[in-house]
Structure formats: structure tokens, C-alpha cells
Design an enzyme around this catalytic site. Sequence first.
Site, short mmCIF file in Angstrom:
data_model
loop_
_atom_site.label_atom_id
_atom_site.label_comp_id
_atom_site.label_asym_id
_atom_site.label_seq_id
_atom_site.Cartn_x
_atom_site.Cartn_y
_atom_site.Cartn_z
N ASP A 1 0.74 -1.19 0.21
CA ASP A 1 0.03 -0.01 -0.15
C ASP A 1 1.03 1.28 -0.02
O ASP A 1 2.12 1.12 -0.07
CB ASP A 1 -0.92 -0.22 1.25
CG ASP A 1 -0.24 -0.04 2.43
OD1 ASP A 1 0.85 0.41 2.62
OD2 ASP A 1 -0.80 -0.60 3.59
N THR B 1 -14.28 -24.87 2.77
CA THR B 1 -13.89 -24.92 4.35
C THR B 1 -14.02 -23.24 4.71
O THR B 1 -13.05 -22.71 5.00
CB THR B 1 -12.60 -25.39 4.65
OG1 THR B 1 -11.61 -24.86 3.79
CG2 THR B 1 -12.51 -26.95 4.24
N PRO B 2 -15.22 -22.92 4.84
CA PRO B 2 -15.41 -21.34 5.13
C PRO B 2 -15.04 -21.06 6.47
O PRO B 2 -15.10 -22.23 7.36
CB PRO B 2 -16.89 -21.25 4.92
CG PRO B 2 -17.79 -22.64 4.39
CD PRO B 2 -16.57 -23.26 4.40
N TRP C 1 -12.06 -28.67 -4.19
CA TRP C 1 -13.66 -28.69 -4.02
C TRP C 1 -14.61 -29.12 -4.84
O TRP C 1 -15.70 -29.53 -4.70
CB TRP C 1 -13.78 -27.30 -3.15
CG TRP C 1 -12.84 -27.11 -2.04
CD1 TRP C 1 -12.20 -25.84 -1.90
CD2 TRP C 1 -12.48 -27.85 -0.95
NE1 TRP C 1 -11.29 -25.63 -0.81
CE2 TRP C 1 -11.50 -27.00 -0.36
CE3 TRP C 1 -12.51 -29.16 -0.51
CZ2 TRP C 1 -10.93 -27.52 0.90
CZ3 TRP C 1 -12.21 -29.71 0.68
CH2 TRP C 1 -11.22 -28.89 1.36
N LYS D 1 -17.72 -30.44 14.24
CA LYS D 1 -18.07 -29.88 12.94
C LYS D 1 -17.37 -28.60 12.71
O LYS D 1 -17.59 -27.92 11.97
CB LYS D 1 -19.78 -29.35 13.19
CG LYS D 1 -20.68 -30.66 13.13
CD LYS D 1 -21.87 -29.94 12.90
CE LYS D 1 -23.00 -30.87 12.46
NZ LYS D 1 -24.32 -30.18 12.10
#
Lengths: 149, 149, 149, 149
Positions: C22, C64-65, C52, C95
Site C-alpha cells: 500500500d 472450508t469457510p 472442492w 463440526k
Amino acid sequence: MTDSPAPRTVTYTVRVEFGDCDPARIVWFPNFFRWIDAASRHFFVGCGVPPWHETERTIGVIGTPLVDTHAKFVKTASYGDTLNIHVHIAEWRDKSFVQRYRIERANEDGSVDAIMECDEVRIFAARREGSATGIRAVPIPESIRQACR
Amino acid sequence: MTDSPAPRTVTYTVRVEFGDCDPARIVWFPNFFRWIDAASRHFFVGCGVPPWHETERTIGVIGTPLVDTHAKFVKTASYGDTLNIHVHIAEWRDKSFVQRYRIERANEDGSVDAIMECDEVRIFAARREGSATGIRAVPIPESIRQACR
Amino acid sequence: MTDSPAPRTVTYTVRVEFGDCDPARIVWFPNFFRWIDAASRHFFVGCGVPPWHETERTIGVIGTPLVDTHAKFVKTASYGDTLNIHVHIAEWRDKSFVQRYRIERANEDGSVDAIMECDEVRIFAARREGSATGIRAVPIPESIRQACR
Amino acid sequence: MTDSPAPRTVTYTVRVEFGDCDPARIVWFPNFFRWIDAASRHFFVGCGVPPWHETERTIGVIGTPLVDTHAKFVKTASYGDTLNIHVHIAEWRDKSFVQRYRIERANEDGSVDAIMECDEVRIFAARREGSATGIRAVPIPESIRQACR
């Protein structure tokens, strides 16, 4: 041709952010294409075309991938700038169309600076049978073409 | 011109990631320009040109902003693909140069797919006096031109 | 637990580019998350888990969020740097799982600088029935858990 | 403390674009951090703090780099969504501050969904003498602290 109406134009407005700029303190150019892609979709949204995940269900169209793009960078922009991206469709072809962009900076004194111009060739795409990532061009959907008049 | 050598070519390799792809599951096109910009700089690095924050100190050059770009998208790419970006300088002008890119996918069976072609006009830029974000084109630095032969 | 083996670690290597930085000339931090996401997927690829879009077809898993992330930024990085992202799975839950990252810079003199540390909680996700964009967590697929030992 | 006023909150609004989403059709999470960084700067702009290239000239401050971030992802978002990012400063420390974000989706029926929460530790940074890319933390500038009340 004198009675041909001007094509419908939709304007998409962008605020340039700090993180959109590079160590030279100007907009890092791939970000212009990010905004142009958003402006392309907003053009269709502005014409009443549903989101692509809906058109995928109804007419099989998953989006408008790019085939060809030509851009001229006129002036630099930096963070704090507000950019207006004026979009219209310059030409409809059988299986593709030309979408044209003019990016202008709205200055605080009311003046306007040309920042970038871009001409794109895009297609309407559907998924290719039996392929997870393959796509194919489809004829311009008449419903979309009518909506964009 | 028969004895003119082929211009120096540098290859930059990219792995396409999940996050580089869009809901159509193909590379979102602004990412191609991200990679092309990296390939542009790697061309100069490969020729022995120092990073821009060093050239800013030594010869005032802060980078090579884009003036014009023209790209053709031949085939789509998706995550898991490995892309080779072959870069060379197609033309030196007084205050600008044409940098040319050919992006190919290296397939697992050894074959190669053309993915994208791009021609850019870039300048060497210096900061404009008394401006935080203004830049101006400078003549091609001879040291850089020699390095890139 | 003294004979519990060290968990499998996969390393993903990144070159920092000009456009990743930046106007302060350091890596713009969202790019670290871009690389971490790529490193997450490469961990699974390194363990032999298919892409995926294949697991979507075979076991319904689309990715895999992220549920939770916590990152510490230790030192800045800039373009020209090479970063190694060391990834392992610190914990398997019913989970969800904890994926842990250590980003280090490989310096030219052979030394190493800690740049960033990150702990994520991720789930395995499937599409929610009748929803274009909804997702739901599924139990950790045993085939994937075995592959990652 | 019962009469301590609520801290000033600034809201930054984002339209989620097609290109912000990944092949799972939901926002690719690094984009949340892109928006959070913009919201962080807009908080200061909303308080009347000048752009960093001006504060660099006047008080040496080049920006507010991140030291630590912790985010929870509550619900997914997708393109077409409008997100409001509510920002305030939860704590001022000697050389750092905690900036807190709540991202909500404004639904068409007037309801609101929590999408993400994030707590960051940031510093005010100045350039380190004699280094092109080094930065150092400076004490919170009193003028900025006053502006943000």
C-alpha cells in the site's frame, strides 16, 4: 440515423480507498478492472436483469465473461477520489457485445477529470455439459437485450 | 534485421487459487491483470533492475505505470491450474515501451493451452514536484534499457 | 501423550509483489488473508484431498469457510520478500477444526523473521437445499480427517 | 461511568459484487478485511482527520497498521447484498487503540442480519529513519484523539 436514441447509460460510483493504491500512491491498475467488472454487472442490474444465480436457473446464463478488453489510462487517481463509471453497450453482435466505459473523477470544485476509457467484448456464458469449470457462449438472450434498450 | 536477436523473455509462474475464481468457478479476470503486473516487474528483476524504492533514490523512478492495455482472453482457467506468463519488451519508444505477455496453462499431460495475450504501453514514472500523488513520464533510463537487452 | 507425533505441517511459499503493498510501502494486510486462504487449501491438497469442485460431486463438500480468525502481526513485509506459511491442524472438533499458520520471511542472509501468526476455526460446508448461496456445516468427513494425519 | 457518552460511531456501506464472491458463491473472506480497512480509514475521515499523505507531511503519521485482529463470521453474504459496517473506537491505549466493527446486512424487508464482528488493535505509524519500508509506532497524536471523540 438521426432519430436513433442515445443508448442507455448507467453510472456506477466508486470511492477510491487507501488499499486500492500502491507504493507509488496511485490506484494499482488491476483495481480499475475490478470496478469495471462491477460496473458491467450494475449496468444489467440497472436494466432490470436478475442476478446471475437466478438467470442460471431460468435461462442457463451464469455471467458475462470477458473476451477482449482495451483500456487507456488518461490520468492517475488516488485514495479519497470519487470516480464515476459511465457504462453503455456500444454494439450488440450475435454471440457477443461491446460494453464501453468512461471513468471520470468528480473533483470538489465541480470539474471533472477523464481517468480511464475502456472497451470490452463480452459474451453471455452457460456451463458446458459435464464440466465443472468449462463454459460456452450462448446467443444473446432476447429478454436481456430488450431489457437493456 | 536478420541478425537481430530474439528479445529477452522472462517467465513468471502463477498457481491459480480458489479465491482467484468467481461464482462461475473461473478466474475472475481482474486477477489476470494482477499477475501481469507482477510479471512486468519480474521481467525487470530478472534483468537485474533493482526494486522501485531503490531506483526512486538513485534515478527518481518510482515504477512503470500503465498507459494502455489490450488483452484477449482465449480460454478460461480455474483453481489448481499452473499458468506461465512469458514476458518480453516488444518495442522501446522515447518515453514509453510496449511490454507483451503470453499466458499459457501447463497441463498435466505436458500439453499447453493459450489462456490470454496482452500488449501494454507503460512509462517510467517519477514523482511530480510538490505533489503527493502526481507522477510524470521520464525518458527511458539508459541503464535500464541496457539491462533489459 | 508423549508419543503423540507432531501434526503434519505443509508449507506454502509466497512472493510479495509491488501491488500487494500500500502507500505505506508495506503489505496491505488483507493480502495476508488471501495467502492464508491459499495456504489452507494447499494444506489439504498436500494431504491428497481433491479440489472442492470434485468433493462437491463426491461428498457434497464445497469448501472450508471461516468461522473465526485471530491474527497477530509481528513484523511488516514488503515487495521482494519471500514468505513461508507453515500450516497445520491444531485441533479437530465435531463440526469444525482449528487451522494454525505461522508466516515467516526467509531473509537473504539465511535468517528468518516471524511476520504473522494466525489461528482459524473453519468448517466443512455443503450447500443448503433450495438456496443458491446458503451453506451449512457438515460433520468432518472421515476420509479427509484420515488423509490429513 | 454512568454518564460516559456512547463512543462516536461511523457507518461505512458496501455493495457486495460478483467478483467479491468465490466458487462457493459467498463472499471470499479476505474481502471482508478489505472493507474493514476502508471502514477504519472512513472512521477517521468522518471525524475530520486528513488523508495519511497529508498527516505524513504535518505530523509524520503514514497510517494505522494492524497489530492484531480477531473476527467472527456469523452469516455468509453474497453479491447483491448491501452491508453496513458500524465502526467505533472501543479503547485508546498509549501507543495503540482498539477499533471495533459490526457488519450487518440490510435486507429488503427492513430486517438486519449480523454478518461479522471484528476487534482490531492498530497503531499510528511513522516511517523509520533511513529505511524505505520500515515503520514504527508513535504515541497517539492528541489532535487525532480529540477529533475522534
